[in-house]
Design an enzyme around this catalytic site. Sequence first.
Site, PDB file in Angstrom:
ATOM      1  CG  ASP A 176      -1.940   1.034   1.306  1.00 53.69           C
ATOM      2  OD1 ASP A 176      -2.289   1.569   0.241  1.00 53.69           O
ATOM      3  OD2 ASP A 176      -2.424   1.343   2.415  1.00 53.69           O
ATOM      4  CD  GLU A 196      -0.127   5.334  -3.928  1.00 53.14           C
ATOM      5  OE1 GLU A 196       0.308   5.676  -2.817  1.00 53.14           O
ATOM      6  OE2 GLU A 196      -0.841   4.344  -4.102  1.00 53.14           O
ATOM      7  CG  ASP A 209      -8.373   4.399   0.029  1.00 53.79           C
ATOM      8  OD1 ASP A 209      -8.139   3.167   0.053  1.00 53.79           O
ATOM      9  OD2 ASP A 209      -7.717   5.226   0.680  1.00 53.79           O
TER      10      ASP A 209
HETATM   11  O1  MIG Z   1      -4.014   6.103   4.431  1.00 54.10           O
HETATM   12  O2  MIG Z   1      -3.678   0.849   5.611  1.00 54.10           O
HETATM   13  O3  MIG Z   1      -5.910   2.127   0.233  1.00 54.10           O
HETATM   14  O4  MIG Z   1      -6.846  -0.105   1.604  1.00 54.10           O
HETATM   15  O5  MIG Z   1      -6.898   0.031   4.397  1.00 54.10           O
HETATM   16  C1  MIG Z   1      -4.745   4.942   4.336  1.00 54.10           C
HETATM   17  C2  MIG Z   1      -4.850   1.572   5.743  1.00 54.10           C
HETATM   18  C3  MIG Z   1      -3.839   3.758   4.210  1.00 54.10           C
HETATM   19  C4  MIG Z   1      -4.977   2.985   2.253  1.00 54.10           C
HETATM   20  C5  MIG Z   1      -5.414   1.775   1.508  1.00 54.10           C
HETATM   21  C6  MIG Z   1      -6.452   1.041   2.295  1.00 54.10           C
HETATM   22  C7  MIG Z   1      -5.900   0.665   3.643  1.00 54.10           C
HETATM   23  C8  MIG Z   1      -5.430   1.918   4.382  1.00 54.10           C
HETATM   24  N1  MIG Z   1      -4.463   2.636   3.560  1.00 54.10           N
END
Ligand code: MIG
Length: 813
Positions: free
Chosen positions: A398, A401, A489
């Site tokens: 996650d 980017e 998201d």
């Molecule tokens: O700032 O890890 O897209 O799936 O549950 C949020 C917490 C960070 C973004 C991800 C989401 C995940 C969440 N993350």
Amino acid sequence: MPELRFQPAAGLRGHRPGEPGAVLLDLEGVAVSVAIACDSSVRLRAAPSALAPDDSEAVGLLPWRPSPAEPFAEDDGRILLAFDGPEGAATVVIEPEPFAVQVRDRDGQSLARLSGLAFEPGGAGRIALDAHPNEHFFGFGEKTGRLDKRGSELRMRCRDANIQLDSDPLYVSIPFFLGFGHKAQVPQARGVLLHAIAPSRFDVARADPERVVMETLAGGIDVTIFPGPSPADVLRRFTGWVGRTPLPPLWALGHHQSRWSYRTEREVRALAREYRRRAIPTDAIHLDIDYMDGYRVFTWDARRFPQPKRLLRDLASEGFRVVTIIDPGVKVDPGYAVFREGRGKDVFCRRDDRSLYTLRVWPKDAALPDFNRPEVRQWWGEQHEPLLAAGVAGIWNDMNEPAGWDKDVRLGRLMVPYRFQDTTRLRQADPVDPTRSVPHEHVRNIYGQQECRATRTWLEAAAPDRRAFVLSRSGYAGIQRFAAIWTGDNASRWSQLRLSLPMLMNLSLSGVAFCGADIGGFAWNCTPELYARWIQIGALYPFARTHSMLWVRRQEPWRFGRRVEAIARRALELRMRLLPYLYGLFRESERIGAPVWRPLFYEFPEDEQSVGVDDEVMVGPALLAAPILEKGARARDVYLPPGVWISLDDDARYTGPRQVRILAPLERVPLFVRGGAVLPTRSPTRHVGETPSEPLVLEVFPGADSETEVVEDDGESTDYRSGAFARTALRVRDRAGGRLRLELGPREGRFAVPNRRVRAVFHAALPPRQVYLDARPLTPGSTLPGFSWADGRVEVFFEDDGHARSIELDPAP
Ligand code: MIG
């Protein structure tokens, strides 16, 4: 991107042969190379003054395969490059003044014309492609909006932006598109990759309906045309270069359950227990950021997960695999081994003044590894060792980017981001020459991909006999080689359920076969009806995961009442039943780059009406899904392309092309099987490790001739790559002498399948006068071999010992 002032490249001054298959052109201060690959793709690279070395392999693409084409000049000053080989043919005509490059196919038909090459003093480049008036544009990676992108302006710069209906750009940047349209009724597809790891921008026939204009911030112009004629041809060529989806382990094709977060071992055990108790098929549980010790990646919170290894072993015995989240940001904390070691090895990105770059993320200040350096990728991979040893089955990448912010405000336990991260002074290694540094922005769009590359490469090296599973939020062209993609998201809104169809179809057409959206929606509270409708189609997403956010209503199927729970069970049982079919689609994806989710026109390129359809999807060549996407709807119109269609749940038969109104009470999702198809299915189990009572059921839908295959292996190891893989060809002959015939070829390959009882189900069938197995008449009854007829279905039972078989129904339905 800022408004830029482009200087058009001047006319052609000279040319000479370049690398194999390429010609180098001099345009007065602009260097250009044009090359034909042995699959007939044509690539143009250009830069002010001198071309940089080809970076494609350094950023994770496969080697470019040059052809032996040689340039020659014509009397009128044009330069030609031509190649004709077994994988395709192309002729490139270079026009000197104004400079333009035309690509033609074997028949001399124009495939593409590139013109308007221009650069801006800061290094940005621009080029334009002709657009046919009937051409539609698909792909572009992860985009919101309609399926057809004609008329839009799209940006590529990976960023953390939750999905609004019009957000652009999003997490993934794949600067590739598929042009498709009919020229005098003949369908024609072509693909275009603007290989740019810096941010880029596309004007998709918006300012000028006859041009697609492409711009990139840095790195010169590198654009490749992939010839068709069919969309499948384009995808085969494109993925032949950027890479394909490796066959996932079978469990990864099951349903995944996730939440931000299952916070304790107890909570996870209870979740697993409920799933099994309620017999809702599920194969994986995802652990979001709260399993860690203070958001330190590669650690476990000792209080909430005191014995991860034991937990994972217990879960495994119940058939659950565990996927853990990993963010790239490493907490700045001298007491934390990963950070200490990383700093000691100088793995983290720095600012232009050489100071350590940090950003705010969950662990407060975090440092970012520079994945452009091979030794950093190796180091990062090694950090996974404890997770692997604990029995973690997959890694969820996650925030890559990369995402983060500058400042935050605290609201109780939660940090609320407050200003987005400034990356202007962030630097990274040049992927081609990691001893040099470049502005992060120039290489931004591969940050997440390089992380996934590090992860997957290490996982594969550490457990070479096991297929890896990596899930990523960010990615670039070719991300499928390293990771599956989920679309980030989204929200529990009907509009977002609907959006997931075009979004996933375009992602699929961009090479990412293994993709899905959070089922039920991530943000906000899901309602029972929305969850029911979402799981009905989500169970058919290539990647099927339910996930939801902190604070919102729990999103396990049983949280929505008994009726919706039963709907979810049924939807996931259908996925289980379809696993052999899905598995075959993934195998095809690995072999030829075909997507699993396909827009209608991909399967019916001749049919002009299919082009605009974006609320229906083909799951592989045989299954059409027309999900309910509106609140309260209990019926919908479905467009059926040409041919015979049989409704999956009542065997009603339709002939397309036509529009039909289909009733869909909450329990029903309209699904249609293409006439002539054989769907290999199995009886559902609660997870893929359970032995199905019927390992293979062949569901035959009459209406046309067809050819397909069933593939089988252990579903888990990499032995299939060395031949431990069984393949059975299936053929339907719809009207062979008035009979319907299903032929099974002899089983091929070195994977041992035990002898078994197989059932062939012929849908929408007439009461048979006679049923034959290998040309011998069968007697009715369920003894082996035997057959039965009820409710318009003929069921034939036979022993499958790997030899060729033929089954005939007389009369044909
Ligand atoms: O700032 O890890 O897209 O799936 O549950 C949020 C917490 C960070 C973004 C991800 C989401 C995940 C969440 N993350």
